[in-house]
Design a protein around this motif. Sequence first.
Motif, PDB file in Angstrom:
ATOM      1  N   THR A 116      -7.641  11.177  -1.532  1.00 37.21           N
ATOM      2  CA  THR A 116      -6.582  12.075  -1.091  1.00 37.21           C
ATOM      3  C   THR A 116      -5.267  11.584  -1.673  1.00 37.21           C
ATOM      4  OG1 THR A 116      -7.737  12.449   1.000  1.00 37.21           O
ATOM      5  CG2 THR A 116      -5.449  13.166   0.878  1.00 37.21           C
ATOM      6  N   VAL A 117      -4.491  12.518  -2.233  1.00 29.40           N
ATOM      7  CA  VAL A 117      -3.177  12.196  -2.789  1.00 29.40           C
ATOM      8  C   VAL A 117      -2.128  12.882  -1.923  1.00 29.40           C
ATOM      9  CG1 VAL A 117      -1.718  12.187  -4.844  1.00 29.40           C
ATOM     10  CG2 VAL A 117      -4.211  12.123  -5.090  1.00 29.40           C
ATOM     11  N   PHE A 118      -1.296  12.086  -1.280  1.00 27.25           N
ATOM     12  CA  PHE A 118      -0.280  12.605  -0.362  1.00 27.25           C
ATOM     13  C   PHE A 118       1.039  12.773  -1.109  1.00 27.25           C
ATOM     14  CE2 PHE A 118      -3.455  10.533   2.238  1.00 27.25           C
ATOM     15  CZ  PHE A 118      -3.597  11.374   3.327  1.00 27.25           C
ATOM     16  N   GLY A 119       1.199  13.920  -1.786  1.00 25.05           N
ATOM     17  CA  GLY A 119       2.414  14.166  -2.547  1.00 25.05           C
ATOM     18  C   GLY A 119       2.675  13.030  -3.522  1.00 25.05           C
ATOM     19  N   PRO A 120       3.953  12.613  -3.674  1.00 24.11           N
ATOM     20  CA  PRO A 120       4.269  11.491  -4.556  1.00 24.11           C
ATOM     21  C   PRO A 120       4.258  10.158  -3.823  1.00 24.11           C
ATOM     22  CG  PRO A 120       6.296  12.499  -3.814  1.00 24.11           C
ATOM     23  CD  PRO A 120       5.166  13.288  -3.164  1.00 24.11           C
ATOM     24  N   LEU A 121       3.833  10.145  -2.549  1.00 24.53           N
ATOM     25  CA  LEU A 121       4.022   8.968  -1.710  1.00 24.53           C
ATOM     26  C   LEU A 121       2.898   7.952  -1.831  1.00 24.53           C
ATOM     27  CD1 LEU A 121       5.275  10.742   1.542  1.00 24.53           C
ATOM     28  CD2 LEU A 121       6.619   9.838  -0.361  1.00 24.53           C
ATOM     29  N   LEU A 122       1.664   8.407  -1.743  1.00 26.04           N
ATOM     30  CA  LEU A 122       0.549   7.471  -1.808  1.00 26.04           C
ATOM     31  C   LEU A 122      -0.734   8.205  -2.157  1.00 26.04           C
ATOM     32  CD1 LEU A 122      -0.897   6.416   1.652  1.00 26.04           C
ATOM     33  CD2 LEU A 122       0.801   8.230   1.463  1.00 26.04           C
ATOM     34  N   ALA A 123      -1.695   7.431  -2.641  1.00 28.14           N
ATOM     35  CA  ALA A 123      -3.030   7.940  -2.935  1.00 28.14           C
ATOM     36  C   ALA A 123      -4.020   7.040  -2.217  1.00 28.14           C
ATOM     37  CB  ALA A 123      -3.292   7.931  -4.443  1.00 28.14           C
ATOM     38  N   VAL A 124      -5.035   7.647  -1.609  1.00 26.51           N
ATOM     39  CA  VAL A 124      -5.973   6.911  -0.767  1.00 26.51           C
ATOM     40  C   VAL A 124      -7.391   7.144  -1.263  1.00 26.51           C
ATOM     41  CG1 VAL A 124      -6.849   6.558   1.562  1.00 26.51           C
ATOM     42  CG2 VAL A 124      -4.424   7.101   1.210  1.00 26.51           C
ATOM     43  N   LEU A 125      -8.087   6.064  -1.549  1.00 25.16           N
ATOM     44  CA  LEU A 125      -9.480   6.105  -1.975  1.00 25.16           C
ATOM     45  C   LEU A 125     -10.359   5.746  -0.778  1.00 25.16           C
ATOM     46  CD1 LEU A 125     -11.349   6.370  -4.508  1.00 25.16           C
ATOM     47  CD2 LEU A 125     -11.123   3.902  -4.775  1.00 25.16           C
ATOM     48  N   TYR A 126     -11.360   6.566  -0.503  1.00 23.65           N
ATOM     49  CA  TYR A 126     -12.232   6.360   0.653  1.00 23.65           C
ATOM     50  C   TYR A 126     -13.508   5.670   0.203  1.00 23.65           C
ATOM     51  CZ  TYR A 126     -15.263   7.545   4.613  1.00 23.65           C
ATOM     52  OH  TYR A 126     -16.133   7.499   5.664  1.00 23.65           O
ATOM     53  N   LEU A 127     -13.781   4.482   0.770  1.00 21.39           N
ATOM     54  CA  LEU A 127     -14.962   3.718   0.395  1.00 21.39           C
ATOM     55  C   LEU A 127     -16.119   3.907   1.375  1.00 21.39           C
ATOM     56  CD1 LEU A 127     -13.422   0.291  -0.699  1.00 21.39           C
ATOM     57  CD2 LEU A 127     -14.010   2.260  -2.114  1.00 21.39           C
ATOM     58  N   GLY A 128     -15.839   4.453   2.549  1.00 21.38           N
ATOM     59  CA  GLY A 128     -16.842   4.586   3.580  1.00 21.38           C
ATOM     60  C   GLY A 128     -16.445   3.772   4.792  1.00 21.38           C
ATOM     61  N   ARG A 129     -16.336   2.472   4.607  1.00 26.06           N
ATOM     62  CA  ARG A 129     -15.916   1.599   5.703  1.00 26.06           C
ATOM     63  C   ARG A 129     -14.412   1.347   5.681  1.00 26.06           C
ATOM     64  NH1 ARG A 129     -18.021  -4.605   6.906  1.00 26.06           N
ATOM     65  NH2 ARG A 129     -16.954  -4.840   8.898  1.00 26.06           N
ATOM     66  N   HIS A 130     -13.811   1.508   4.528  1.00 21.73           N
ATOM     67  CA  HIS A 130     -12.388   1.216   4.382  1.00 21.73           C
ATOM     68  C   HIS A 130     -11.695   2.285   3.538  1.00 21.73           C
ATOM     69  CE1 HIS A 130     -13.967  -2.854   5.317  1.00 21.73           C
ATOM     70  NE2 HIS A 130     -12.810  -3.005   5.928  1.00 21.73           N
ATOM     71  N   TYR A 131     -10.369   2.378   3.739  1.00 22.55           N
ATOM     72  CA  TYR A 131      -9.494   3.119   2.852  1.00 22.55           C
ATOM     73  C   TYR A 131      -8.735   2.114   1.990  1.00 22.55           C
ATOM     74  CZ  TYR A 131      -9.931   6.726   6.520  1.00 22.55           C
ATOM     75  OH  TYR A 131     -10.400   7.618   7.440  1.00 22.55           O
ATOM     76  N   ILE A 132      -8.581   2.425   0.712  1.00 17.28           N
ATOM     77  CA  ILE A 132      -7.685   1.658  -0.149  1.00 17.28           C
ATOM     78  C   ILE A 132      -6.523   2.578  -0.499  1.00 17.28           C
ATOM     79  CG2 ILE A 132      -7.397   0.429  -2.320  1.00 17.28           C
ATOM     80  CD1 ILE A 132     -10.273  -0.320  -2.278  1.00 17.28           C
TER      81      ILE A 132
END
Length: 287
Positions: A229-245
Amino acid sequence: MRINIDKRDRATQFRERLARSMADQSMTQSGLARAVGVDRSTISQLLGDQGARLPNAQVVAECAAALGVSADWLLGLSERPERLADLLATSLTMTEAPRALIDETIFAWHKEAAGYKIRHVPATLPDMLKTRDMLRWEYEPQLGRTADQAIGASEDRLSWMRRSGSDYEIALPQHELQSFVRAEGYYAGLPPAIRRDQIDRLGELYRQLYPALRIYVFDARRVFSAPVTVFGPLLAVLYLGRHYIAFRDSARVAGFSGHFDWLVREAETGARDFGQVLAGLAAEAGL
């Protein structure tokens, strides 16, 4: 591209940044001298010398450590005063991803990005578009008796997300939709009535929310994406299953945005045609 700076200009920049850091930390020349392990006259010379000479690497490193800045910044090699470890700590975080409809971390990120475009590649169908029966079938084995309470709380959050002023672009792999309507793979055992109601719900919401909501369908045999998920220009989040990076540095966020734009360009179906995709899949599955 690297820009060459005259030695005299670099020395001037070092003196200015050293003085600025001392002022920010309310550090006196005597205090810095004690922290670095040199005479006060050495610090005075560093601040007052108008020549092109820079101090040795050891002195620069000790000054940077005492003042909480990076040596590269003091020397004009970086425009960020933070030390590398501090930059990494703020630009990249790893947080637990509990098995929940929408956990507090994700909701906080949505609130932070209210008004910005949200780009999303979900791990399954998007939770914010699911029916209550679909959510119950999916989450009740983990949530047990608290499922209804969790669904109610989640619906409040998801309703807020729909009213937040953010546009949502969602990219779905074609095989995810096919598995859903056919009750295969992840969706094995999903009753036909729930699948039919979910398709109706998707179609209804899409008609209501488009173009603020746009869904693209891509062929994962040609292009692929992990859940992100990319939240505008603020941050991008990669979902691993157990964790978010989560990545907050602008270069990484731009890279994830570019990845999503690539999925959209390569999509088998554009946003305008998503309703037809749903109808075709439902007819194929006899729903």
